[in-house]
Design an enzyme around this catalytic site. Sequence first.
Site, PDB file in Angstrom:
ATOM      1  N   GLY A  14       6.189  12.514   7.530  1.00 34.54           N
ATOM      2  CA  GLY A  14       4.802  12.926   7.961  1.00 34.54           C
ATOM      3  C   GLY A  14       3.792  13.624   6.963  1.00 34.54           C
ATOM      4  O   GLY A  14       3.131  14.314   7.546  1.00 34.54           O
ATOM      5  N   SER A  15       3.692  13.146   5.847  1.00 34.19           N
ATOM      6  CA  SER A  15       2.951  13.747   5.009  1.00 34.19           C
ATOM      7  C   SER A  15       1.587  13.216   5.401  1.00 34.19           C
ATOM      8  O   SER A  15       0.458  13.992   5.206  1.00 34.19           O
ATOM      9  CB  SER A  15       3.192  13.187   3.394  1.00 34.19           C
ATOM     10  OG  SER A  15       2.875  11.914   3.170  1.00 34.19           O
ATOM     11  N   ASN A 110      -4.196   3.400  13.014  1.00 34.78           N
ATOM     12  CA  ASN A 110      -2.966   3.432  12.168  1.00 34.78           C
ATOM     13  C   ASN A 110      -3.224   3.318  10.554  1.00 34.78           C
ATOM     14  O   ASN A 110      -4.262   2.760  10.298  1.00 34.78           O
ATOM     15  CB  ASN A 110      -1.957   1.993  12.443  1.00 34.78           C
ATOM     16  CG  ASN A 110      -0.880   1.994  11.522  1.00 34.78           C
ATOM     17  OD1 ASN A 110      -0.141   2.880  11.400  1.00 34.78           O
ATOM     18  ND2 ASN A 110      -0.755   0.858  10.789  1.00 34.78           N
ATOM     19  N   HIS A 112      -2.077   1.981   6.828  1.00 38.11           N
ATOM     20  CA  HIS A 112      -0.963   1.040   6.191  1.00 38.11           C
ATOM     21  C   HIS A 112      -1.181   1.002   4.713  1.00 38.11           C
ATOM     22  O   HIS A 112      -2.195   1.019   4.091  1.00 38.11           O
ATOM     23  CB  HIS A 112      -1.155  -0.409   6.953  1.00 38.11           C
ATOM     24  CG  HIS A 112      -0.546  -1.542   6.295  1.00 38.11           C
ATOM     25  ND1 HIS A 112       0.849  -1.567   6.910  1.00 38.11           N
ATOM     26  CD2 HIS A 112      -0.436  -2.468   5.335  1.00 38.11           C
ATOM     27  CE1 HIS A 112       1.502  -2.478   6.292  1.00 38.11           C
ATOM     28  NE2 HIS A 112       0.710  -3.134   5.357  1.00 38.11           N
ATOM     29  N   VAL A 147       0.497  -7.276  14.166  1.00 34.28           N
ATOM     30  CA  VAL A 147       0.938  -6.167  13.520  1.00 34.28           C
ATOM     31  C   VAL A 147       0.172  -5.855  12.128  1.00 34.28           C
ATOM     32  O   VAL A 147      -0.188  -6.829  11.510  1.00 34.28           O
ATOM     33  CB  VAL A 147       2.474  -6.519  13.129  1.00 34.28           C
ATOM     34  CG1 VAL A 147       3.132  -5.738  11.982  1.00 34.28           C
ATOM     35  CG2 VAL A 147       3.193  -6.855  14.083  1.00 34.28           C
ATOM     36  N   ASP A 148      -0.303  -4.789  12.170  1.00 27.89           N
ATOM     37  CA  ASP A 148      -1.229  -4.196  11.046  1.00 27.89           C
ATOM     38  C   ASP A 148      -2.644  -5.342  11.244  1.00 27.89           C
ATOM     39  O   ASP A 148      -3.042  -5.458   9.954  1.00 27.89           O
ATOM     40  CB  ASP A 148      -0.707  -4.410   9.610  1.00 27.89           C
ATOM     41  CG  ASP A 148       0.859  -3.598   9.659  1.00 27.89           C
ATOM     42  OD1 ASP A 148       0.571  -2.373  10.090  1.00 27.89           O
ATOM     43  OD2 ASP A 148       1.651  -3.836   9.020  1.00 27.89           O
TER      44      ASP A 148
HETATM   45  C1  GAR Z   1       2.926   5.886   4.601  1.00 33.22           C
HETATM   46  O1  GAR Z   1       2.781   5.245   3.081  1.00 33.22           O
HETATM   47  C2  GAR Z   1       2.152   5.104   5.445  1.00 33.22           C
HETATM   48  O2  GAR Z   1       1.105   4.331   4.858  1.00 33.22           O
HETATM   49  C3  GAR Z   1       3.286   4.032   5.625  1.00 33.22           C
HETATM   50  O3  GAR Z   1       4.536   4.589   5.765  1.00 33.22           O
HETATM   51  C4  GAR Z   1       4.354   5.826   4.975  1.00 33.22           C
HETATM   52  C5  GAR Z   1       4.544   7.028   5.829  1.00 33.22           C
HETATM   53  O4  GAR Z   1       4.678   8.149   5.041  1.00 33.22           O
HETATM   54  N1  GAR Z   1       2.940   3.223   6.974  1.00 33.22           N
HETATM   55  C6  GAR Z   1       3.360   2.010   7.098  1.00 33.22           C
HETATM   56  O5  GAR Z   1       4.020   1.196   6.411  1.00 33.22           O
HETATM   57  C7  GAR Z   1       3.014   1.448   8.633  1.00 33.22           C
HETATM   58  N2  GAR Z   1       2.977   0.051   8.624  1.00 33.22           N
HETATM   59  P1  GAR Z   1       4.240   9.619   5.802  1.00 33.22           P
HETATM   60  O6  GAR Z   1       5.486   9.849   6.723  1.00 33.22           O
HETATM   61  O7  GAR Z   1       4.813  10.603   4.468  1.00 33.22           O
HETATM   62  O8  GAR Z   1       2.897   9.625   6.112  1.00 33.22           O
END
Ligand code: GAR
Length: 195
Positions: A14-15, A110, A112, A147-148
């Site tokens: 969750g950053s 979202n 990505h 997706v994306d």
């Molecule tokens: C992030 O890098 C985000 O862009 C990616 O997951 C990570 C979550 O990190 N999302 C995807 O790949 C979605 N397709 P976080 O939990 O620290 O925010």
Amino acid sequence: MTRIPFAVMISGRGSNMIALLRAAEDEDFPGLPVLVLSNKPDAGGLLAARAHGVPSLCIDHRVFKKDREAFEREVDAALRAAGAEFVALAGFMRVLTPWFVHRWAGRLINIHPSLLPKYKGLDTHARAIEAGDAEAGCTVHYVNEGVDEGTIIDQARVPILPGDTPETLAARILPREHELYPQALKQALMQMPVR
Ligand code: GAR
């Protein structure tokens, strides 16, 4: 200024969610976080959200077995019960059905970790390195049935350096995600269609 109540959906640390909550601590930010929702009970971001004083909730997708829509109906009900009018996916790693996407059309975004339309899906950093790309980055976009896919709101770019691994590249992109996402959320909230 009326601030739009928004929710953040996560699956992990969750950053990016924290970056959004921090941005929303500014009373001039157009959104107010009302819920952090995870599909995984052990998501580290749930504790972090609590530490920020934002209500958090887990709806474990495994309970619903293969019934994606039943899971999403619970999620939708929780979002509405919290008063959310906008949803930001931040490392939420479940594909959403057309039912959910239509319900939140224009109010669902979202982040990505690639320069979309390149590298939809998983392993984005490794694929950018393997392709010999000179740069990589991250994208915030509206969510549609693909997706994306969906209209891009904004992107940030970083160089791919000699010797980069997926881990070093991800570590270079992540701080850019934390800058990009609050700005893009702000922009999307200010353009939100009237209900
Ligand atoms: C992030 O890098 C985000 O862009 C990616 O997951 C990570 C979550 O990190 N999302 C995807 O790949 C979605 N397709 P976080 O939990 O620290 O925010």
